[in-house]
Design an enzyme around this catalytic site. Structure first.
Site, PDB file in Angstrom:
ATOM      1  CD  GLN A 103      -1.486  -2.134  -6.041  1.00 35.85           C
ATOM      2  OE1 GLN A 103      -1.325  -1.234  -5.222  1.00 35.85           O
ATOM      3  NE2 GLN A 103      -2.654  -2.366  -6.628  1.00 35.85           N
ATOM      4  CB  CYS A 139      -4.047  -0.249  -3.635  1.00 39.49           C
ATOM      5  SG  CYS A 139      -5.831  -0.012  -3.770  1.00 39.49           S
ATOM      6  CG  HIS A 164      -4.601   3.750  -5.453  1.00 37.42           C
ATOM      7  ND1 HIS A 164      -4.266   2.414  -5.463  1.00 37.42           N
ATOM      8  CD2 HIS A 164      -3.413   4.422  -5.342  1.00 37.42           C
ATOM      9  CE1 HIS A 164      -2.954   2.280  -5.387  1.00 37.42           C
ATOM     10  NE2 HIS A 164      -2.417   3.495  -5.303  1.00 37.42           N
ATOM     11  CG  ASN A 167       1.190   4.462  -5.281  1.00 33.30           C
ATOM     12  OD1 ASN A 167       0.421   3.570  -4.935  1.00 33.30           O
ATOM     13  ND2 ASN A 167       0.979   5.193  -6.357  1.00 33.30           N
TER      14      ASN A 167
END
Length: 452
Positions: free
Chosen positions: A71, A77, A371, A392
């Site tokens: 990102q 996110c 997040h 992630n």
């Protein structure tokens, strides 16, 4: 209730300072700890290497989801995580390794819709003074990059999605601070105009005309910075078997229907918020939180942590990854990709008790969802989870090629939201999820937007 009648009674005295200095210097380890922490900082000095051995990246259930996305310097996110769950499904069906959906496309429409949502909230509160808490809350951040699962669903249901090749990244999508500061400046200026129109008794048509002009300017700003969204496109690719494909004259909505095809109504937000104001097995929404007016609202079903984890496990066992939201900065090592309560031992280093319950952290603003990522695996020992594999969206240079390991105990304390197909809910949970939600105040921690 005990309280101080005179604030002078609580002023720090020189005698207190002398006593604190004496107590500090009487500690045998004071200078050793001072030298270590002053040179290395609290985290490096309190790092506990036990977490490294406990958090080995091996899992009994481990979905193969390919390379991680990045990102970059944006707060998308939640968007990356949601689109990643969809691309995992798409990649399996159409044999497309390392394929990505356009995060810039959904980013454009989210910014556009959030602007209109802001205008509506300005008009809804136009009769309130500027120093009212709700007006102040609105003006603090008219819009931002962050969001929640239901907000992305609202965008997809209205605008569809496109491959990344159709609307690639731009400077402002990957590094959004300039766009955000400019757009928020415009939205605050527009708020002045809208409140003045209401105060001077402007007609609804006059207000609608002014608002339409404002939205046209927002659209232009977004086109300049993010590029104009495609209305139709051709999807051309080679699959993993090197077979060539081309699908012509798609729209973003027909692309979604054909290549993802999920009924987004089947996917629901499950939270764990163990605070007194949110009984379990009830649903909640948040005032002034959303993006698409008239679209899907944010709605959470609050459950126990045991139920929360069991729902995630069921979806993983069926081969589907799980979107989740957490407070990623708490007790985590970003570079190693470890989220563990054993990552640091600040209590031992500082000789003080910093512990709080999960409910206390929520109630006293010590923690909230910051997040969103994707759970792609879990290690089950005797049927119970010990650690979780996490995809992630910070690129491949952190963790294990971008994948993190989350301990089960860390999940208990710092995970707040998962999204699962409602087919995994029990009958009682499904019935509870269908009920009308209680509306929480705009600043409730369950209204936090994942943006790290």
């Amino acid at each position: 209730m005990t309280h101080l009648s005179n604030t002078n009674d609580a002023a720090i005295s020189s005698e207190q300072i002398d006593r604190y200095q004496t107590l500090f210097n009487a500690r045998k380890d004071a200078k050793v700890v001072e030298r270590a922490v002053s040179h290395q900082g609290i985290l490096a000095t309190s790092a506990d290497f036990k977490a490294d051995t406990d958090m080995t990246p091996v899992f009994s259930i481990d979905l193969d989801t390919g390379k991680v996305a990045n990102q970059k310097q944006s707060g998308r996110c939640w968007m990356f995580a949601a689109l990643n769950t969809m691309r995992h499904h798409l990649a399996d069906l159409f044999k497309l390794t390392d394929f990505e959906l356009s995060q810039n496309y959904t980013f454009f429409w989210d910014k556009f819709e959030k602007s209109n949502y802001f205008y509506q909230n300005v008009l809804n509160t136009a009769d309130q003074p500027l120093d009212s808490r709700k007006v102040a809350f609105l003006m603090t951040t008219p819009q931002q990059d962050g969001g929640q699962w239901d907000m992305l669903c609202a965008i997809i249901e209205k605008y569809g999605i496109v491959p990344k090749s159709v609307m690639p990244e731009t400077y402002s999508s990957s590094k959004s601070s300039e766009l955000n500061s400019t757009l928020n400046k415009k939205l605050r200026k527009d708020a002045v105009t809208l409140r003045q129109l209401v105060a001077t008794g402007a007609t609804s048509d006059e207000i609608a005309s002014a608002r339409d002009k404002m939205l046209g300017e927002v659209y232009r700003l977004l086109c300049y910075t993010l590029g104009e969204p495609a209305q139709t496109f051709d999807f051309e690719y080679r699959d993993d078997d090197h077979q060539y494909h081309i699908d012509r004259n798609l729209t973003p909505k027909t692309f979604y229907d054909k290549y993802v095809g999920w009924n987004l109504d089947d996917y629901v937000s499950i939270i764990n918020a163990p605070t007194d104001d949110k009984p379990y097995n009830k649903t909640y929404t948040i005032e002034m939180l959303g993006n698409v007016l008239g679209g899907r609202e944010v709605k959470h079903l609050n459950v126990t942590m045991a139920d929360f984890k069991q729902l995630a496990i069921k979806q993983l066992q069926d081969g589907q990854s799980v979107w989740f939201g957490c407070d990623v900065g708490q007790s985590s090592d970003r570079q190693k990709g470890i989220m563990s309560l054993d990552a640091y031992d600040k209590n031992a280093l500082l000789d003080m008790d910093l512990s709080m319950t999960k409910a206390q952290r929520l109630d006293y603003a010590e923690s909230l969802m910051t997040h969103a990522m994707v759970i792609t695996g879990v290690d089950l020992v005797d049927g119970k989870p010990t650690k979780w594999k996490v995809e992630n969206s910070w690129g491949e240079k952190v963790g294990t090629k971008g994948y993190f390991v989350m301990s089960d105990r860390w999940m208990d304390e710092y995970c707040y939201q998962v999204v699962v197909n409602k087919k995994y809910l029990s009958d009682a949970q499904r019935q509870a999820q269908a009920e009308a939600p209680t509306t929480l105040l705009p600043w409730d921690p369950m209204g936090a937007l994942a943006s790290n």
